[in-house]
Design a protein around this motif. Structure first.
Motif, PDB file in Angstrom:
ATOM      1  N   ARG A  77       0.802  -1.057   0.143  1.00 57.27           N
ATOM      2  CA  ARG A  77      -0.154   0.018   0.052  1.00 57.27           C
ATOM      3  C   ARG A  77       0.803   1.251  -0.097  1.00 57.27           C
ATOM      4  O   ARG A  77       0.414   2.265  -0.750  1.00 57.27           O
ATOM      5  CB  ARG A  77      -0.741   0.105   1.002  1.00 57.27           C
ATOM      6  CG  ARG A  77      -2.038  -0.912   0.952  1.00 57.27           C
ATOM      7  CD  ARG A  77      -3.025  -0.887   2.460  1.00 57.27           C
ATOM      8  NE  ARG A  77      -3.991  -1.872   1.990  1.00 57.27           N
ATOM      9  CZ  ARG A  77      -3.955  -3.219   2.385  1.00 57.27           C
ATOM     10  NH1 ARG A  77      -2.955  -3.939   3.139  1.00 57.27           N
ATOM     11  NH2 ARG A  77      -5.207  -3.858   2.345  1.00 57.27           N
ATOM     12  N   MET A  78       1.853   1.228   0.725  1.00 50.45           N
ATOM     13  CA  MET A  78       2.893   2.255   0.855  1.00 50.45           C
ATOM     14  C   MET A  78       3.548   2.673  -0.467  1.00 50.45           C
ATOM     15  O   MET A  78       3.648   3.836  -1.153  1.00 50.45           O
ATOM     16  CB  MET A  78       3.949   2.036   1.749  1.00 50.45           C
ATOM     17  CG  MET A  78       3.512   2.279   3.254  1.00 50.45           C
ATOM     18  SD  MET A  78       5.010   2.155   4.210  1.00 50.45           S
ATOM     19  CE  MET A  78       4.785   0.646   5.056  1.00 50.45           C
ATOM     20  N   HIS A  79       3.717   1.569  -1.180  1.00 46.52           N
ATOM     21  CA  HIS A  79       4.130   1.593  -2.704  1.00 46.52           C
ATOM     22  C   HIS A  79       3.373   2.343  -3.418  1.00 46.52           C
ATOM     23  O   HIS A  79       3.676   2.987  -4.506  1.00 46.52           O
ATOM     24  CB  HIS A  79       4.719   0.274  -3.319  1.00 46.52           C
ATOM     25  CG  HIS A  79       6.257  -0.256  -2.979  1.00 46.52           C
ATOM     26  ND1 HIS A  79       7.293   0.222  -3.616  1.00 46.52           N
ATOM     27  CD2 HIS A  79       6.776  -1.140  -2.015  1.00 46.52           C
ATOM     28  CE1 HIS A  79       8.381  -0.516  -3.260  1.00 46.52           C
ATOM     29  NE2 HIS A  79       7.932  -1.214  -2.265  1.00 46.52           N
ATOM     30  N   VAL A  80       2.246   1.837  -3.529  1.00 51.40           N
ATOM     31  CA  VAL A  80       0.948   2.279  -4.215  1.00 51.40           C
ATOM     32  C   VAL A  80       0.760   3.830  -4.037  1.00 51.40           C
ATOM     33  O   VAL A  80       0.855   4.591  -5.162  1.00 51.40           O
ATOM     34  CB  VAL A  80      -0.306   1.490  -4.223  1.00 51.40           C
ATOM     35  CG1 VAL A  80      -1.361   2.471  -4.731  1.00 51.40           C
ATOM     36  CG2 VAL A  80      -0.171   0.229  -4.402  1.00 51.40           C
ATOM     37  N   LEU A  81       0.650   4.123  -2.918  1.00 49.56           N
ATOM     38  CA  LEU A  81       0.536   5.731  -2.508  1.00 49.56           C
ATOM     39  C   LEU A  81       1.751   6.515  -2.990  1.00 49.56           C
ATOM     40  O   LEU A  81       1.558   7.523  -3.453  1.00 49.56           O
ATOM     41  CB  LEU A  81       0.413   5.804  -1.085  1.00 49.56           C
ATOM     42  CG  LEU A  81      -0.973   5.741  -0.601  1.00 49.56           C
ATOM     43  CD1 LEU A  81      -1.054   5.704   0.924  1.00 49.56           C
ATOM     44  CD2 LEU A  81      -2.040   6.715  -1.260  1.00 49.56           C
ATOM     45  N   HIS A  82       3.012   5.883  -2.752  1.00 50.26           N
ATOM     46  CA  HIS A  82       4.089   6.590  -3.159  1.00 50.26           C
ATOM     47  C   HIS A  82       4.312   6.767  -4.703  1.00 50.26           C
ATOM     48  O   HIS A  82       4.504   7.848  -5.299  1.00 50.26           O
ATOM     49  CB  HIS A  82       5.480   5.824  -2.765  1.00 50.26           C
ATOM     50  CG  HIS A  82       6.606   6.138  -3.569  1.00 50.26           C
ATOM     51  ND1 HIS A  82       7.348   7.628  -3.258  1.00 50.26           N
ATOM     52  CD2 HIS A  82       7.348   5.711  -4.575  1.00 50.26           C
ATOM     53  CE1 HIS A  82       8.456   7.661  -3.950  1.00 50.26           C
ATOM     54  NE2 HIS A  82       8.399   6.402  -4.710  1.00 50.26           N
ATOM     55  N   HIS A  83       3.917   5.819  -5.533  1.00 50.24           N
ATOM     56  CA  HIS A  83       3.907   5.988  -7.063  1.00 50.24           C
ATOM     57  C   HIS A  83       2.945   6.585  -7.475  1.00 50.24           C
ATOM     58  O   HIS A  83       2.943   7.537  -8.475  1.00 50.24           O
ATOM     59  CB  HIS A  83       3.846   4.636  -7.659  1.00 50.24           C
ATOM     60  CG  HIS A  83       5.237   3.977  -7.576  1.00 50.24           C
ATOM     61  ND1 HIS A  83       6.373   4.294  -8.072  1.00 50.24           N
ATOM     62  CD2 HIS A  83       5.745   2.887  -6.676  1.00 50.24           C
ATOM     63  CE1 HIS A  83       7.555   3.764  -7.732  1.00 50.24           C
ATOM     64  NE2 HIS A  83       7.013   2.774  -6.950  1.00 50.24           N
TER      65      HIS A  83
END
Length: 116
Positions: A17-23
């Motif tokens: 989820r952190m990766h998704v938000l970051h990207h």
């Protein structure tokens, strides 16, 4: 890569989820691209796992999906103001955890002792 047990999968789902938000904060993304990006980071995730996660993140108000106007039919995801606020908080907590988790092991003391 060895299969992950369920408790570890639940922890790593937060990282995804952190990766998704970051990207999404960097720019719009589509699910297939995100699956490839996550695989480059060692996450073996399927569409059947990612898309429900994206729908939940959308229900939570962190990302917003829209249909692509040209080309193949696909959903494009972008971050929302609520998602930006969440990402700011996540970064602060991640930074704190990172500094604590990578401290030199020689300086670590048992928790709950007077030697802190």
């Amino acid at each position: 890569m060895t299969p992950l047990d369920k408790p570890l999968q639940r922890v790593l789902a937060g990282f995804i989820r952190m990766h998704v938000l970051h990207h999404a904060e960097e720019g719009d993304l589509c699910g297939n691209w995100m699956i490839g990006e996550l695989r480059q980071h060692g996450y073996n995730i399927s569409a059947g796992t990612l898309y429900p996660m994206l729908r939940t993140m959308e229900k939570d108000g962190w990302i917003k999906a829209r249909g692509q106007k040209h080309g193949p039919r696909r959903r494009i995801y972008g971050i929302t103001p609520k998602g930006r606020t969440a990402m700011k908080e996540i970064r602060a907590r991640l930074r704190e955890l990172f500094h604590e988790a990578v401290k030199d092991t020689k300086t670590r003391r048992p928790h709950g002792t007077d030697e802190n």
